[in-house]
Motif scaffolding. Structure first.
Motif, mmCIF file in Angstrom:
data_model
loop_
_atom_site.group_PDB
_atom_site.id
_atom_site.type_symbol
_atom_site.label_atom_id
_atom_site.label_comp_id
_atom_site.label_asym_id
_atom_site.label_seq_id
_atom_site.Cartn_x
_atom_site.Cartn_y
_atom_site.Cartn_z
ATOM 1 N N ASN A 203 5.432 3.882 2.007
ATOM 2 C CA ASN A 203 5.258 2.695 1.174
ATOM 3 C C ASN A 203 5.481 1.442 2.008
ATOM 4 O O ASN A 203 6.493 1.348 2.717
ATOM 5 C CB ASN A 203 6.250 2.701 0.005
ATOM 6 C CG ASN A 203 5.880 3.703 -1.065
ATOM 7 O OD1 ASN A 203 4.786 3.662 -1.610
ATOM 8 N ND2 ASN A 203 6.790 4.613 -1.358
ATOM 9 N N LYS B 230 0.840 -1.196 0.000
ATOM 10 C CA LYS B 230 0.000 0.000 0.000
ATOM 11 C C LYS B 230 0.884 1.260 0.000
ATOM 12 O O LYS B 230 2.032 1.245 0.439
ATOM 13 C CB LYS B 230 -0.907 0.029 1.232
ATOM 14 C CG LYS B 230 -1.936 -1.089 1.286
ATOM 15 C CD LYS B 230 -3.023 -0.892 0.236
ATOM 16 C CE LYS B 230 -4.102 -1.956 0.369
ATOM 17 N NZ LYS B 230 -5.176 -1.793 -0.638
ATOM 18 N N THR B 231 0.297 2.364 -0.492
ATOM 19 C CA THR B 231 0.961 3.663 -0.494
ATOM 20 C C THR B 231 0.069 4.673 0.218
ATOM 21 O O THR B 231 -1.123 4.775 -0.091
ATOM 22 C CB THR B 231 1.238 4.140 -1.931
ATOM 23 O OG1 THR B 231 2.133 3.210 -2.563
ATOM 24 C CG2 THR B 231 1.884 5.522 -1.935
ATOM 25 N N THR C 98 -0.042 8.678 1.059
ATOM 26 C CA THR C 98 0.580 9.957 0.711
ATOM 27 C C THR C 98 -0.222 11.110 1.307
ATOM 28 O O THR C 98 -1.455 11.103 1.261
ATOM 29 C CB THR C 98 0.668 10.124 -0.816
ATOM 30 O OG1 THR C 98 1.453 9.058 -1.357
ATOM 31 C CG2 THR C 98 1.323 11.445 -1.185
ATOM 32 N N THR D 58 5.357 10.327 1.631
ATOM 33 C CA THR D 58 4.791 9.061 1.161
ATOM 34 C C THR D 58 5.321 7.914 2.003
ATOM 35 O O THR D 58 6.535 7.784 2.211
ATOM 36 C CB THR D 58 5.135 8.812 -0.314
ATOM 37 O OG1 THR D 58 4.644 9.892 -1.110
ATOM 38 C CG2 THR D 58 4.508 7.512 -0.808
#
Length: 455
Positions: free
Chosen positions: A424, A345-346, A348, A422
């Protein structure tokens, strides 16, 4: 001379009606006495209980006197005049004070133009070895503690070795319509001062003040502001109000090409709606004349008017504002500062911590991850160091871990540097733990994350 255990009720509010006045023996033939201009030394005012309506209650210096070795300890002072400003402990601006202890006093103020401990003088006079410690100052006021000069000479004034420590201030500025500065604790135009370990609580909702700088230092050659707590007890709804938690202003010194050294370390600023939590201001040549260390401070403000930190010259070192990101306030399905994360998943978001006064390339965000595989509420009992692993099986890359990256966006309309952050998670897991029995890797496919960042 010692004055102690007196009970004083002063109902006069006309000029010249201080309850206790420390004066030189000026040859005026007062009451038929022949006086010889001797300056007062070794004066103790202790454990008196005073209620007063006068402009100044304790006057520690009058009419060009030089006062030495004075102790003002354990007094209870009620400035009862609600109709005009009073000064509980002060002096004439043409007097000098050397070696003074103002400690353990309780001061109550009742007018928004009042001041608690107000030792302000002409820069040709001296304030030396002044200790203001462990006082409790409450009520409506413009200032709780102010030591120094309102003007800056071409060289540093004779104000040195001023210590303001362990005081408790609870101030109400909600009624203020002042065009002048409001400060809980202020030192101004001198050589050396320390403001350490004080607690200031203040109410500001709806006040019409022009500016409020809760802890403020002006043009000191050497200033330390450390481990203070600034706590807004309501919130600031006036977006036009210039409200600062802590501010150092070196304008006057820099204009006179005077070198300054400032340390702002380990303070906490709490509230909603500060213009700047911590601000350092100076002239165009500030970088040539100011050496500043601003480190380890925490500003907790989810909606600052302009930002958490402002600096005229890059002085922040990455240890500032190491606070937890409130993911919930950023629109994530989260519990405050706890974000539920999954593999591959990301996440941001625009950094909630911003500062001004430097170029985007100089802006650095540091981040510390705290990972918990159990629940959103068990961080105090079970956390893991975030571990990463990378390997290739055939042509497929597999990653376990969590990484942080940043993209600079530039400056917003207020001059603040903004950037996106972000998070990650690895394609095969969020974290890699080690089984304590067989020492094999245990992959966490999901868990809970807290992120602590600074600028």
């Amino acid at each position: 001379m010692t004055i102690r255990d007196c009970v004083c009720n002063n109902l006069q509010d006309t000029y010249g009606t201080a309850t206790i006045q420390i004066d030189r023996a000026k040859n005026l033939g007062i009451w038929g006495l022949l006086l010889d201009d001797t300056n007062p030394e070794e004066i103790t005012l202790s454990d008196n209980k005073i209620t007063s309506l006068s402009d100044m209650v304790l006057q520690l210096g009058h009419d060009a006197s030089t006062v030495k070795d004075i102790s003002v300890v354990g007094n209870i002072i009620v400035c009862a005049n609600a109709n005009k400003g009073q000064i509980a402990i002060g002096n004439d601006d043409d007097t000098s004070i050397s070696t003074a202890d103002v400690e353990d006093n309780q001061i109550e103020l009742n007018n928004i133009n009042s001041a608690g401990i107000y030792l302000v003088g002409d820069p040709t006079n001296k304030f030396e070895n002044i200790s203001i410690a462990s006082n409790i100052i409450t009520g409506k006021m413009r200032s709780a503690v102010f030591v120094g000069s309102s003007t800056m000479p071409s060289s540093f004034a004779n104000f040195r070795n001023v210590l303001i420590t362990n005081n408790t201030v609870d101030m109400d500025i909600r009624d203020s319509v002042s065009t002048h500065y409001i400060s809980a604790i202020r030192v101004s135009n001198g050589v050396s001062a320390s403001i350490v370990n004080n607690t200031v609580r203040f109410s500001c909702q709806g006040g019409s003040y022009a500016e409020a700088k809760i802890i403020r230092a002006d043009s000191f050659k050497d200033i330390l502001i450390s481990t203070n707590q600034v706590i807004m007890s309501d919130s600031n709804s006036r977006q036009d109000a210039q409200l600062y938690g802590i501010q150092i202003e070196m304008d006057s010194a820099i204009a006179n090409s005077l070198y300054c050294k400032a340390k702002v370390i380990g303070n906490m600023v709490l509230g909603t709606g500060y213009r700047w939590g911590i601000s350092e201001r100076g002239g165009v040549n500030v970088s040539n004349f100011l050496q500043a260390t601003v480190s380890g401070n925490n500003v907790y403000d989810d909606s600052p008017t302009q930002g958490h930190y402002h600096e005229s010259t890059p002085s922040l070192d990455g240890t500032n504002n190491v606070q937890y990101v409130n993911f919930e306030s950023l629109g994530f399905p989260a519990t405050g500062s706890v974000l539920t994360v999954q593999a591959a998943k990301t996440y941001t978001f625009v950094s909630p911590i911003r500062k001004s006064g430097i170029t985007p390339t100089a802006y650095v965000t540091k981040g510390d991850f705290i990972f918990n595989p159990v629940s959103a509420t068990s961080f105090n009992t079970d956390t893991e160091e975030v571990r990463g692993a990378y390997w290739v099986e055939g042509s497929t890359a597999k990653v376990v871990g969590i990484s942080l990256s940043k993209t600079v966006l530039g400056n917003d309309a207020n001059g603040r540097v903004t950037n996106t952050i972000t998070i990650n998670t690895g394609s095969n897991g969020c974290n890699l733990a080690i089984d304590p029995t067989n020492h094999t890797g245990v992959i966490r496919s999901n868990g809970y994350l807290m992120l602590r960042i600074g600028v």
